[in-house]
Design a protein around this motif. Sequence first.
Motif, PDB file in Angstrom:
ATOM      1  N   GLY A   1      53.641  36.552  41.672  1.00  0.00           N
ATOM      2  CA  GLY A   1      54.253  37.644  42.215  1.00  0.00           C
ATOM      3  C   GLY A   1      54.956  38.642  41.210  1.00  0.00           C
ATOM      4  O   GLY A   1      54.931  39.863  41.228  1.00  0.00           O
ATOM      5  N   TYR A   2      55.555  38.198  40.175  1.00  0.00           N
ATOM      6  CA  TYR A   2      56.100  39.110  39.256  1.00  0.00           C
ATOM      7  C   TYR A   2      55.277  39.584  38.154  1.00  0.00           C
ATOM      8  O   TYR A   2      55.335  40.805  37.673  1.00  0.00           O
ATOM      9  CB  TYR A   2      57.086  38.045  38.271  1.00  0.00           C
ATOM     10  N   SER A   3      54.130  38.820  38.197  1.00  0.00           N
ATOM     11  CA  SER A   3      53.168  39.543  37.259  1.00  0.00           C
ATOM     12  C   SER A   3      52.568  40.704  37.859  1.00  0.00           C
ATOM     13  O   SER A   3      52.207  41.827  37.344  1.00  0.00           O
ATOM     14  CB  SER A   3      51.828  38.486  36.919  1.00  0.00           C
ATOM     15  N   ALA A   4      52.134  40.565  39.371  1.00  0.00           N
ATOM     16  CA  ALA A   4      51.549  41.499  40.358  1.00  0.00           C
ATOM     17  C   ALA A   4      52.705  42.687  40.159  1.00  0.00           C
ATOM     18  O   ALA A   4      52.179  44.052  39.905  1.00  0.00           O
ATOM     19  CB  ALA A   4      51.270  41.084  41.382  1.00  0.00           C
ATOM     20  N   LEU A   5      54.082  42.510  40.236  1.00  0.00           N
ATOM     21  CA  LEU A   5      54.926  43.773  40.152  1.00  0.00           C
ATOM     22  C   LEU A   5      55.012  44.321  38.849  1.00  0.00           C
ATOM     23  O   LEU A   5      55.229  45.560  38.904  1.00  0.00           O
ATOM     24  CB  LEU A   5      56.439  43.016  40.822  1.00  0.00           C
ATOM     25  N   ALA A   6      54.756  43.548  37.834  1.00  0.00           N
ATOM     26  CA  ALA A   6      54.657  44.166  36.396  1.00  0.00           C
ATOM     27  C   ALA A   6      53.579  44.821  36.157  1.00  0.00           C
ATOM     28  O   ALA A   6      53.620  45.670  35.112  1.00  0.00           O
ATOM     29  CB  ALA A   6      54.913  43.158  35.499  1.00  0.00           C
ATOM     30  N   GLY A   7      52.200  44.495  36.834  1.00  0.00           N
ATOM     31  CA  GLY A   7      51.159  45.137  36.604  1.00  0.00           C
ATOM     32  C   GLY A   7      50.621  44.690  35.322  1.00  0.00           C
ATOM     33  O   GLY A   7      49.559  45.462  34.917  1.00  0.00           O
ATOM     34  N   ARG A   8      50.748  43.291  34.885  1.00  0.00           N
ATOM     35  CA  ARG A   8      50.310  42.843  33.827  1.00  0.00           C
ATOM     36  C   ARG A   8      50.188  41.120  33.915  1.00  0.00           C
ATOM     37  O   ARG A   8      50.990  40.602  34.665  1.00  0.00           O
ATOM     38  CB  ARG A   8      50.785  43.494  32.667  1.00  0.00           C
ATOM     39  N   SER A   9      49.703  40.671  33.048  1.00  0.00           N
ATOM     40  CA  SER A   9      49.545  39.393  32.956  1.00  0.00           C
ATOM     41  C   SER A   9      51.019  38.908  32.132  1.00  0.00           C
ATOM     42  O   SER A   9      51.376  39.663  31.373  1.00  0.00           O
ATOM     43  CB  SER A   9      48.443  38.675  31.991  1.00  0.00           C
ATOM     44  N   ALA A  10      51.747  37.799  32.406  1.00  0.00           N
ATOM     45  CA  ALA A  10      52.666  37.321  31.734  1.00  0.00           C
ATOM     46  C   ALA A  10      52.427  37.010  30.161  1.00  0.00           C
ATOM     47  O   ALA A  10      51.157  36.364  29.821  1.00  0.00           O
ATOM     48  CB  ALA A  10      53.449  36.035  32.520  1.00  0.00           C
ATOM     49  N   ASP A  11      53.350  37.065  29.446  1.00  0.00           N
ATOM     50  CA  ASP A  11      53.089  36.580  27.963  1.00  0.00           C
ATOM     51  C   ASP A  11      54.287  35.437  27.842  1.00  0.00           C
ATOM     52  O   ASP A  11      55.344  35.808  27.584  1.00  0.00           O
ATOM     53  CB  ASP A  11      53.603  38.028  27.144  1.00  0.00           C
ATOM     54  N   ALA A  12      53.978  34.135  27.689  1.00  0.00           N
ATOM     55  CA  ALA A  12      54.854  33.116  27.687  1.00  0.00           C
ATOM     56  C   ALA A  12      55.422  33.105  26.336  1.00  0.00           C
ATOM     57  O   ALA A  12      56.668  32.750  26.234  1.00  0.00           O
ATOM     58  CB  ALA A  12      54.163  31.901  27.583  1.00  0.00           C
TER      59      ALA A  12
END
Length: 129
Positions: free
Chosen positions: A29-40
Amino acid sequence: MHKHLQILSLLLCFSAAAATAAPGDLLAGYSALAGRSADAAQGQRLFTSSQGGEWSCASCHQALPTVAGRHASTGKRIDALAPAFNPQRFSDPAKVEKWFRRNCKDVLSRECTAAEKADLLAWLISLKP
């Protein structure tokens, strides 16, 4: 609709029971809102470094949040933050938003962006026993 309500609504859509969620669902959900993949790796940097203020996330949650920490000023115990070490973490979307809002304001002096939340959560999910 207020931004927090939009985020919470989106996160609840990922939850089968609407009262609980899996950390991976929240991450999506957060990645979708950010419009990008998460970066650990970025999440780890954000978590462990001071962002110009007195505290970092690690000030209370430990540099490796797989064990209990203590609140920097009150000394109150804080259970492990990484979901693999504390299954209750990141299971209630409303609580997740509440604590992100509070803690981001303490550490960043502002609310976290969806990208920052995704990055932090990606790193926390990557920590395994």
